[in-house]
Motif scaffolding. Sequence first.
Motif, short mmCIF file in Angstrom:
data_model
loop_
_atom_site.label_atom_id
_atom_site.label_comp_id
_atom_site.label_asym_id
_atom_site.label_seq_id
_atom_site.Cartn_x
_atom_site.Cartn_y
_atom_site.Cartn_z
N GLN A 78 -6.23 -2.85 4.20
CA GLN A 78 -4.43 -2.53 3.42
C GLN A 78 -5.08 -4.03 2.56
N GLY A 79 -4.46 -4.13 1.99
CA GLY A 79 -5.06 -4.94 0.66
C GLY A 79 -5.56 -5.32 0.51
N ALA A 80 -6.68 -4.77 0.28
CA ALA A 80 -8.21 -4.65 0.00
C ALA A 80 -8.41 -3.85 -2.12
N SER A 81 -9.30 -4.65 -2.42
CA SER A 81 -8.89 -4.02 -3.40
C SER A 81 -10.14 -2.31 -3.95
N ARG A 82 -9.60 -1.79 -4.62
CA ARG A 82 -11.25 -0.57 -4.94
C ARG A 82 -11.93 -1.03 -4.18
N GLY A 83 -12.18 -2.63 -5.23
CA GLY A 83 -13.99 -2.69 -4.87
C GLY A 83 -14.04 -3.32 -3.76
N GLU A 84 -13.49 -4.17 -3.08
CA GLU A 84 -13.44 -4.16 -1.65
C GLU A 84 -14.13 -2.77 -0.87
N ALA A 85 -13.02 -1.66 -1.20
CA ALA A 85 -12.99 -0.69 -0.21
C ALA A 85 -14.51 0.26 0.00
N ILE A 86 -14.62 -0.01 -1.54
CA ILE A 86 -15.76 0.94 -1.74
C ILE A 86 -16.99 -0.01 -0.66
N ALA A 87 -16.97 -1.20 -1.06
CA ALA A 87 -18.29 -2.03 -0.21
C ALA A 87 -17.74 -1.79 1.21
N CYS A 88 -16.76 -1.40 1.68
CA CYS A 88 -16.91 -1.40 3.29
C CYS A 88 -17.21 0.14 3.85
N GLU A 89 -17.09 0.97 2.87
CA GLU A 89 -17.37 2.48 3.22
C GLU A 89 -19.41 1.84 2.67
N LEU A 90 -19.49 2.04 1.86
CA LEU A 90 -21.48 2.04 1.57
C LEU A 90 -21.83 0.64 2.92
N ILE A 99 -22.51 6.90 -7.21
CA ILE A 99 -21.73 6.33 -6.76
C ILE A 99 -20.20 6.51 -7.26
N ALA A 100 -19.71 6.11 -7.84
CA ALA A 100 -18.58 6.11 -9.27
C ALA A 100 -18.12 7.77 -8.49
N ALA A 101 -18.94 8.50 -9.31
CA ALA A 101 -18.46 9.72 -8.94
C ALA A 101 -18.02 10.38 -7.14
N ASP A 102 -18.79 10.01 -6.57
CA ASP A 102 -18.98 10.03 -4.70
C ASP A 102 -17.49 9.80 -4.48
N PHE A 103 -16.51 8.29 -5.12
CA PHE A 103 -15.46 7.60 -4.56
C PHE A 103 -14.25 8.14 -5.71
N ASP A 104 -14.64 8.38 -6.51
CA ASP A 104 -13.63 8.65 -7.72
C ASP A 104 -13.93 8.21 -8.69
N SER A 105 -13.70 7.14 -9.01
CA SER A 105 -13.86 5.65 -9.00
C SER A 105 -14.59 4.82 -10.66
N SER A 106 -13.61 4.56 -11.48
CA SER A 106 -14.23 3.71 -12.15
C SER A 106 -15.68 2.71 -11.66
N ARG A 107 -15.95 2.56 -13.31
CA ARG A 107 -17.24 1.81 -12.65
C ARG A 107 -17.23 0.39 -12.31
N SER A 108 -16.35 0.25 -12.80
CA SER A 108 -15.81 -2.08 -12.66
C SER A 108 -15.95 -1.97 -10.73
N PRO A 109 -15.26 -1.32 -10.31
CA PRO A 109 -15.16 -1.54 -8.79
C PRO A 109 -16.27 -1.57 -8.11
N VAL A 110 -16.90 -0.15 -8.42
CA VAL A 110 -18.19 -0.11 -7.84
C VAL A 110 -19.25 -1.30 -8.48
N ARG A 111 -19.07 -2.05 -9.52
CA ARG A 111 -20.11 -3.62 -9.81
C ARG A 111 -19.82 -4.52 -8.95
N GLU A 112 -18.95 -3.98 -8.47
CA GLU A 112 -18.16 -5.65 -7.02
C GLU A 112 -18.29 -5.34 -6.19
N ALA A 113 -18.09 -3.73 -5.78
CA ALA A 113 -18.64 -3.49 -4.57
C ALA A 113 -19.97 -3.87 -4.39
N LEU A 114 -21.10 -3.64 -5.26
CA LEU A 114 -22.71 -4.00 -5.11
C LEU A 114 -22.75 -5.23 -4.95
#
Length: 224
Positions: free
Chosen positions: A9-21, A41-56
């Motif tokens: 709750q309250g997490a950004s898209r990047g934070e949520a992807i980081a938590c799952e990874l 990763i972007a395809a797996d999470f149906d996400s753009s690449r910007s949140p993925v980069r944040e997570a990584l």
Amino acid sequence: MLFPSSWLQGASRGEAIACELRLRIISGTLRPGEILSENRIAADFDSSRSPVREALRTLSNEGLIRLERMGVVVIGLKIKDVEELYDVRFLIESFVQQRLAGDVPDQLITQLRNVIDKMDLAGRHQDAVEFAYQDLVFHETIIEAAQHSRILHLWRSIRYVVMTVMLLTTRRVFVQGEQKVSAVIGKHRLLIEALESGDKTRIQAGVRTYFQDSGKTLHESFDS
């Protein structure tokens, strides 16, 4: 296995992807040496690449992955890494509880007992996710009560890894049955009693005993 949505709750898209990874890496679903790509990763999470980069970036800072030209290399978390993580937790909690000794606010004891009640309820309902979350809240409440900004900053730097490890170890505890769950709750009650006593020696002994026992659970939950 999915990271609990109630913890996001309250997490950004990047934070949520980081938590799952992070959960996939620490649980071993993603193995050390495995190579991932931003696109995958972007395809797996149906996400753009910007949140993925944040997570990584987050996972790289935590030492769980290595960023290379060819992609993302999974480093993982060995039992030695987890032990060192708990060494840091021991140092933090030893310090904050010693700092609180002799002047423990009544409100803190009340808060901790309320958390224990929630852990007990989660245990009776076989809710490992809620139990793990309340376990985290218990320790975080003590750390925050010490009102030490640098210690709090250090805690927050390891918080999400600790949270993930707690989730996995709690699931292991629940598999072992009600007696083991009750024993975990009992350990937390002893920490409250030691804190309430204001005796620094008793507090230090209580924290040491708690983490020694937690170390045994770690070895049961993680491969070497």
